[in-house]
Structures are given as C-alpha cells and as structure tokens.
Design an enzyme around this catalytic site. Structure first.
Site, short mmCIF file in Angstrom:
data_model
loop_
_atom_site.label_atom_id
_atom_site.label_comp_id
_atom_site.label_asym_id
_atom_site.label_seq_id
_atom_site.Cartn_x
_atom_site.Cartn_y
_atom_site.Cartn_z
N ARG A 139 0.84 -1.20 0.00
CA ARG A 139 0.00 0.00 0.00
C ARG A 139 0.88 1.26 0.00
O ARG A 139 0.52 2.28 -0.57
CB ARG A 139 -0.91 0.01 1.24
CG ARG A 139 -1.93 -1.12 1.27
CD ARG A 139 -2.82 -0.99 2.48
NE ARG A 139 -3.67 -2.15 2.66
CZ ARG A 139 -4.82 -2.34 2.05
NH1 ARG A 139 -5.26 -1.44 1.20
NH2 ARG A 139 -5.54 -3.43 2.27
N THR B 43 6.33 -22.32 17.19
CA THR B 43 5.74 -21.11 17.77
C THR B 43 5.54 -21.19 19.28
O THR B 43 5.41 -20.16 19.94
CB THR B 43 4.39 -20.77 17.11
OG1 THR B 43 3.55 -21.91 17.14
CG2 THR B 43 4.59 -20.34 15.68
N LYS C 246 -2.53 -23.31 15.76
CA LYS C 246 -1.28 -23.34 16.53
C LYS C 246 -0.98 -21.96 17.12
O LYS C 246 -0.31 -21.87 18.17
CB LYS C 246 -0.14 -23.86 15.66
CG LYS C 246 0.19 -23.01 14.43
CD LYS C 246 1.18 -21.90 14.71
CE LYS C 246 1.32 -20.97 13.52
NZ LYS C 246 2.23 -19.83 13.80
#
Length: 313
Positions: free
Chosen positions: A30, A235, A178
């Site tokens: 953008r 993670t 997750k």
C-alpha cells in the site's frame, strides 16, 4: 508462471526475497515510500529481481498471487478487489480464522473468486529465517492435485522446500490453531509456571487442534505434519513467535506493542464462537479468548484448566 506477492509485511517481503532466486517477482504494498529497505523486515535489502509497486492492477497481472495479508484484513480486501483476483492462482499465507465469517482464508478466497484456483502455503517459518536464506520446509495445500504440483515446483527454491497435500482444511487449520496454543504456551512461561506446564499445554493443545480439524472435515494425519505439529513446535518454543511473545506479556501482566499483528488473539475468539456453534469443547482456546479480552485473570485460567474433570487421555 509469473508471481506476485500481495502484501509487504515481514512474511510477504521474505517470500519475495526467497522466490526472487528463481526469477522476477512483483511485491505489492500500500505504501512504498520505504524504497528497497522494508522497515517490517529490517536489515534485508531487497534484490533487484523484486519489482515493488503500489499499483494493484499492475501486480495482479501475474498468474500466481501469494496473498500475504493478515487473516482479519483479507475479507475487506476481497470486498474491494476480488474482480482483479478472480481466475488466478491464489495462494493464501495467512494463519487465522476470520472473525466475521468463522472460516479460513481459503474459503474467503473461493467465495469471492469462484474461478480462481485456491491454495494455502503454511508451516513452521519465521520471516527473518526465510529472508536470510535459511533452510525452511512448508506445506502447500491445494485441492486440485495437478495445480498443486505446478505451484509446488514454482514456489520451491534451493532453500525453501514445499511438501504437497490436497487437504486444504487440515493444513489451514493447523496454521491457524497453533497460534492460539502458542499464546497459551507464552502465558505459561510469562506467568512462571515452568516448562513442564508448557509441555502439557502443547500436548493438550495439539489434541484440541486435531479434534476441531477432524470435526470440520480435515484428515487428522495432516495435523501431524509441518502445518500442524511442526508449526506448533516452533511457535510454542521460540521468542521469535509474535503469538508466543504476546502470551508471555499476558502471563507476566506486562504491556504488549499494540501495533504488532497477533493473529492468534482474534483466532481464539473465532474458535471460541465456532466451537460453541458446533458443540465442540475447546478449553484452551476458550481460555485464550477470555484472557485476550480481559475477561479472565491468569490465576483463574490456570485454576480452570487444572480443575477440569479427570479423564482418560
């Protein structure tokens, strides 16, 4: 096969860097005032093979578009720009469940662009690792097996290895769920509850993930692969995970940078609503949703999980 990445966050930019090893890539943002040094991926100068543009019609001339937008932003983007995307190969990289429609990005893409071939790219990966050229293995999920093979070859590089599946639902839910469990693991560590408690959260969280995915039509074995167990392991154990760091902050009762995208917080709320809708018990996801909304304290969350009825594993 010409390739463009729609979205110049850290992960989209990292994918552009990796795929530019195969040939020219277009990266749509953008705002391109940052030139060739994206502040979302500091220290990584973009190779000359990457063409940066803020003109969406130019970017969407490519055959294959990697949709590297946050999960909660994708619906609004499609409402405005679906006509530019229809008929393309659309590969979602978002890891979340849309709060408004309680569905994953692949369904949003398919509904908005019925002539498109939709796929999902997911698995254990940090943007910084991909951008630095460190070895990474991901899952590419596409219901159309032949299209999946073509995408697998087009999006693989010498250091980015893709494994293929037709189970889009399983791969997508593994990547989304997750993040919720990673927040819970971060809460445990932030609250000082220890690694044994984190191991329990990861294990029982994986059971939740598999149960919900199977209920929604996924193959349970998909969750044991890169897009489920692999991503969950990464993670829940690394401070490189924004979801884990967010959970740590919650657990330690510390502020967290509100400008950082934490997909798991919104996904936890979506999962809580979805599980209520279909009658599936998701206690860890429900706990994370209440913590993120400030409706439960860390002490109450720990007590709630530890006082659940005893049962077989």
């Amino acid at each position: 096969m010409s390739i463009a990445i729609v979205g110049a966050g850290a992960f989209g930019t990292a994918l552009a860097v990796a795929l530019s090893a195969n040939g020219p890539v277009t990266l749509w943002a953008r705002d391109i005032r940052w030139g060739r040094d994206n502040p979302r991926l500091p220290g990584v100068a973009l190779p000359d093979a990457i063409r940066i543009t803020d003109d969406l019609p130019t970017a969407t001339r490519a055959d294959t578009l990697l949709m590297a937008l946050p999960a909660q932003a994708l619906g609004g983007f499609l409402a405005d720009h679906a006509a530019l995307l229809d008929g393309k190969h659309l590969v979602s990289t978002a890891k979340g469940i849309d709060l408004a429609q309680l569905t994953g990005p692949s369904v949003l893409l398919s509904n908005a662009c019925p002539r498109a071939t939709v796929a999902v790219l997911t698995g254990p990966s940090f943007a910084a690792d991909i951008a630095r050229g460190l070895p990474t293995a991901l899952t590419l999920a596409c219901a159309n097996a032949e299209a999946g093979k073509a995408l697998q070859h087009a999006l693989s590089t010498p250091v980015l290895r893709l494994y293929r599946t037709t189970d889009v639902t399983g791969a997508e839910l593994g990547g989304a769920l997750k993040n919720v469990i990673a927040i819970a693991a971060g809460v445990v560590i932030g609250a000082g509850l220890g690694d044994s408690a984190r191991a329990a959260i990861i294990t029982r969280g994986f059971a939740e993930m598999t149960r919900l995915a199977a209920r929604l039509g996924a193959r349970p074995e998909t969750l044991t692969g890169l897009s489920g167990l692999g991503d969950l392991t990464l993670t829940c154990t690394s401070a490189g995970s924004r979801n884990f760091r967010y959970g740590q902050a919650l657990g330690a009762r510390q502020p967290f940078d509100s400008t950082t995208t934490v997909e798991g917080a919104a996904t936890a709320r979506a999962v809580a609503a979805l599980s209520d809708q279909i009658g599936e018990d998701m206690p860890i996801a429900a706990m994370v949703a209440r913590l993120a909304e400030g409706r439960m304290t860390v002490d109450d969350a720990a007590q709630s999980l530890m006082t659940r009825p005893l049962k077989e594993e």
